[in-house]
Design an enzyme around this catalytic site. Structure first.
Site, PDB file in Angstrom:
ATOM      1  N   ASP A  35       0.818  -1.222   0.000  1.00 44.33           N
ATOM      2  CA  ASP A  35       0.000   0.000   0.000  1.00 44.33           C
ATOM      3  C   ASP A  35       0.847   1.265   0.000  1.00 44.33           C
ATOM      4  O   ASP A  35       0.647   2.151  -0.824  1.00 44.33           O
ATOM      5  CB  ASP A  35      -0.908   0.048   1.243  1.00 44.33           C
ATOM      6  CG  ASP A  35      -2.138  -0.830   1.095  1.00 44.33           C
ATOM      7  OD1 ASP A  35      -2.446  -1.238  -0.044  1.00 44.33           O
ATOM      8  OD2 ASP A  35      -2.783  -1.104   2.125  1.00 44.33           O
ATOM      9  N   ARG A 116      -0.126   4.684  17.269  1.00 48.84           N
ATOM     10  CA  ARG A 116      -0.500   5.681  16.263  1.00 48.84           C
ATOM     11  C   ARG A 116      -0.231   7.132  16.680  1.00 48.84           C
ATOM     12  O   ARG A 116       0.287   7.902  15.879  1.00 48.84           O
ATOM     13  CB  ARG A 116      -1.956   5.499  15.835  1.00 48.84           C
ATOM     14  CG  ARG A 116      -2.213   4.228  15.021  1.00 48.84           C
ATOM     15  CD  ARG A 116      -1.440   4.242  13.710  1.00 48.84           C
ATOM     16  NE  ARG A 116      -1.743   3.095  12.863  1.00 48.84           N
ATOM     17  CZ  ARG A 116      -1.071   1.954  12.858  1.00 48.84           C
ATOM     18  NH1 ARG A 116      -0.044   1.790  13.674  1.00 48.84           N
ATOM     19  NH2 ARG A 116      -1.413   0.977  12.046  1.00 48.84           N
ATOM     20  N   ASP A 145      -7.517   3.601  12.861  1.00 47.63           N
ATOM     21  CA  ASP A 145      -6.190   4.207  12.763  1.00 47.63           C
ATOM     22  C   ASP A 145      -6.219   5.586  12.105  1.00 47.63           C
ATOM     23  O   ASP A 145      -5.472   6.479  12.485  1.00 47.63           O
ATOM     24  CB  ASP A 145      -5.229   3.271  12.015  1.00 47.63           C
ATOM     25  CG  ASP A 145      -4.883   2.046  12.861  1.00 47.63           C
ATOM     26  OD1 ASP A 145      -4.849   2.190  14.096  1.00 47.63           O
ATOM     27  OD2 ASP A 145      -4.650   0.971  12.292  1.00 47.63           O
ATOM     28  N   SER A 197      -4.032  -8.753   6.878  1.00 47.91           N
ATOM     29  CA  SER A 197      -3.603  -7.380   7.123  1.00 47.91           C
ATOM     30  C   SER A 197      -3.012  -7.332   8.536  1.00 47.91           C
ATOM     31  O   SER A 197      -3.688  -7.621   9.515  1.00 47.91           O
ATOM     32  CB  SER A 197      -4.810  -6.447   6.992  1.00 47.91           C
ATOM     33  OG  SER A 197      -4.552  -5.248   7.678  1.00 47.91           O
TER      34      SER A 197
HETATM   35  N1  ARG Z   1      -8.431  -3.249  15.852  1.00 51.33           N
HETATM   36  C1  ARG Z   1      -7.209  -2.731  16.394  1.00 51.33           C
HETATM   37  C2  ARG Z   1      -7.340  -1.248  16.634  1.00 51.33           C
HETATM   38  O1  ARG Z   1      -8.237  -0.629  16.161  1.00 51.33           O
HETATM   39  C3  ARG Z   1      -6.016  -3.081  15.535  1.00 51.33           C
HETATM   40  C4  ARG Z   1      -5.916  -2.339  14.243  1.00 51.33           C
HETATM   41  C5  ARG Z   1      -4.804  -2.814  13.409  1.00 51.33           C
HETATM   42  N2  ARG Z   1      -4.474  -1.862  12.389  1.00 51.33           N
HETATM   43  C6  ARG Z   1      -4.157  -2.174  11.157  1.00 51.33           C
HETATM   44  N3  ARG Z   1      -3.918  -1.175  10.350  1.00 51.33           N
HETATM   45  N4  ARG Z   1      -4.100  -3.390  10.709  1.00 51.33           N
HETATM   46  O2  ARG Z   1      -6.528  -0.697  17.321  1.00 51.33           O
END
Ligand code: ARG
Length: 419
Positions: A35, A116, A145, A197
């Protein structure tokens, strides 16, 4: 206002989003994956802009940062930086999380949610240093995110703008791969099966996509890349001891910490989470996590805290812990309520010094020993054998009479009313 005006393509949906003409030099949060590699090219093409690639080390295992850097430069980045943020992540993000026993939902220790805001903060610093006007990231429009990153940039750097190409570019995986091939971007593997992912750092690893979206599908073994399958974990249990000073884990069997705790957890199949999560953007999703270090350290910390706190502190803190975890999950790291709560967390944790033993066996981590100079515990008072001293058994009936008074009166009234 007509629908057409509302949805005008050049009118961004939020004040912090960049209009195309505002984009001259972009700081791209670059992982080296498909990506963000496609993005690195796409931004140059679509915006006729320069790209500074920024890769941040939060302790994700098996990453070769020289290779990632080289790749960014080969794809046309004017600058490619790698920032090692492991120290800052551990001390400024994970330590507060441990003090707050941070979990969201059933058992998500928030590793992504904690990472993040730090990625966003470093992106702001690098963007300013390198004269960028815009920050780009690879988040989709469906996840948490984007909330955490956009929110961080908009809070810390109102002068900077954001672009999130995946929200806009309407390319599916096939088209992305085609774009990559066309632009000489190396694609690992074939187009046949899209991979999971993944997001990971030193506090955990998440997998999404593929069969995980089918709630009736029990986990396939190949999703577990860190943690040993409990069925294959050693037949001998192992007890590890974690030492805490003022709420901070400082020793692990006397050695250095997070990595080593993670390793022993992985070996014993500890820290597998398979749960349903309520995302902040309204979706309900299933997530698979591997959190071998957190699954040992968090219960150990919580146990020590219960030992040194009073009943009132302990009952109060459970609610605050949840509030803290929710704010962080919801992308509000920079919200003052979070730091207000931290002040309380720090105060409480001044007492949280001691050692906890945790027994690991085939996927389980169970606290088996506790020791603290601050324990609000007196073995002779709690004992069944002794009486006298500070605790008078003769005083108990009087206590019970008053303690139950209101409940007894209410019970009687209700029963009389029913006849
Ligand atoms: N569900 C989790 C969260 O919202 C993990 C997210 C993982 N992020 C990703 N870009 N694969 O914090």
């Amino acid at each position: 206002m007509t629908d057409d005006q509302l949805l005008h393509p050049h009118e961004p949906a939020a004040s912090y989003l960049a209009r195309p003409e505002e984009v001259g030099r972009v700081c791209l949060l670059y992982s080296g994956g498909l990506d963000t590699s496609v993005m690195l090219k796409w931004i140059q093409d679509q915006y006729d802009a320069e790209v500074v690639a920024l890769t941040i080390n939060l302790g994700q295992p098996g990453e070769d940062y020289d290779v990632v850097r080289e790749k960014a430069l080969r794809l046309g980045a004017v600058d490619a930086r790698v920032v090692d943020a492991r120290e800052e992540f551990a001390s400024e993000y994970l330590v507060p999380a441990i003090k707050a026993n941070a979990n969201y939902g059933l058992n998500y220790p928030l590793f992504t949610a904690l990472g993040r805001p730090l990625l966003g903060k470093i992106a702001v610093e690098v963007a300013r240093e390198t004269g960028c006007d815009t920050i780009a990231h690879g988040c989709t429009g469906k996840g948490n995110d984007q909330v955490r990153l956009d929110g961080t940039v908009a809070t810390l750097a109102p002068e900077l703008k954001v672009i999130a190409p995946v929200r806009d570019w309407k390319m599916g995986r096939e088209e992305e791969i085609a774009y990559a091939r066309e632009h000489g971007i190396p694609v690992k593997g074939g187009t046949e099966t899209p991979p999971y992912s993944i997001d990971d750092n030193i506090w955990g690893r998440s997998s999404e996509g593929k069969w995980i979206e089918d709630l009736t599908h029990a986990p396939d073994d190949d999703v577990f890349q860190l943690v040993t399958r409990p069925e294959e974990a050693p037949d001998e249990a192992e007890t590890v001891t974690i030492g805490f000073e003022e709420g901070v884990p400082v020793s692990f069997n006397g050695e250095q910490l997070l990595d080593r705790v993670g390793e022993v957890g992985m070996k014993h199949g500890v820290g597998i989470v398979d749960h349903i999560e309520d995302r902040i953007v309204g979706l309900k999703v299933r997530d698979i996590y591997e959190v071998p270090a957190a699954a040992i350290i968090l219960p150990a910390h919580a146990e020590l805290e219960r030992l040194v706190g009073t009943i009132h502190q302990n009952r109060f803190k459970t609610g605050l812990d949840q509030q803290w975890g929710y704010l962080v999950y919801a992308g509000l790291w920079w919200e003052p309520l979070r730091t207000d709560i931290d002040a309380y967390m720090n105060e409480v944790n001044r007492q949280v010094t001691g050692t906890i033993g945790v027994k690991l066996y085939k996927g389980m981590a169970r606290v088996v020993t506790r020791e603290s100079p601050n324990a609000v515990y007196d073995a002779s008072l709690a004992s069944f054998n002794e009486s006298g001293g500070l605790f008078s058994q003769q005083a108990s009936p009087g206590f019970i009479e008053l303690w139950s008074l209101q409940s007894r009166l209410a019970w009687r009234l209700r029963n009389e009313a029913r006849g």
